[in-house]
Scaffold this active site. Structure first.
Site: not given
Length: 105
Positions: A32, A29
């Site tokens: 993230c 991600c």
């Protein structure tokens, strides 16, 4: 994380009297990865008044299901086992501080 923390279960940690910010993330991600430095800054500013846990949704599918994680990053602030705040998406430092400080003694 120290050795004592490794022996504590997730449920024991979030039930403590210290606020716990849980970052549900995934290695793949991009957002993230953008959130990680902000969490480090928050940890540096808050010191031992806050605990930050990172939970990889791919390795901890049960936790991701239990908290109905639909997108990452999702941040959940717990205090004494209760969810105080929850938000998905990258969060700026000032917002995280504003959410955490009232609960960090």
């Amino acid at each position: 994380m120290n050795n004592a923390a490794r022996t504590e279960s997730f449920q024991e940690i979030i039930r403590g009297d210290k606020p716990v910010l849980v970052d549900f993330y995934a290695d793949w991600c991009g957002p993230c990865k953008m959130q990680a430095p902000t969490l480090k800054q928050l940890a540096d500013r808050m010191g031992d008044k806050l605990r930050i846990l990172k939970i990889d949704i791919d390795r901890s599918r049960a936790a991701a299901q239990q908290y109905q994680i639909q997108s990452v990053p999702t941040l959940i602030l717990f205090k004494e086992g209760k969810i105080i705040w929850r938000q998905s998406g990258v969060q700026p430092l000032h917002r995280l501080e504003a959410m955490v400080k009232p609960h960090a003694g």
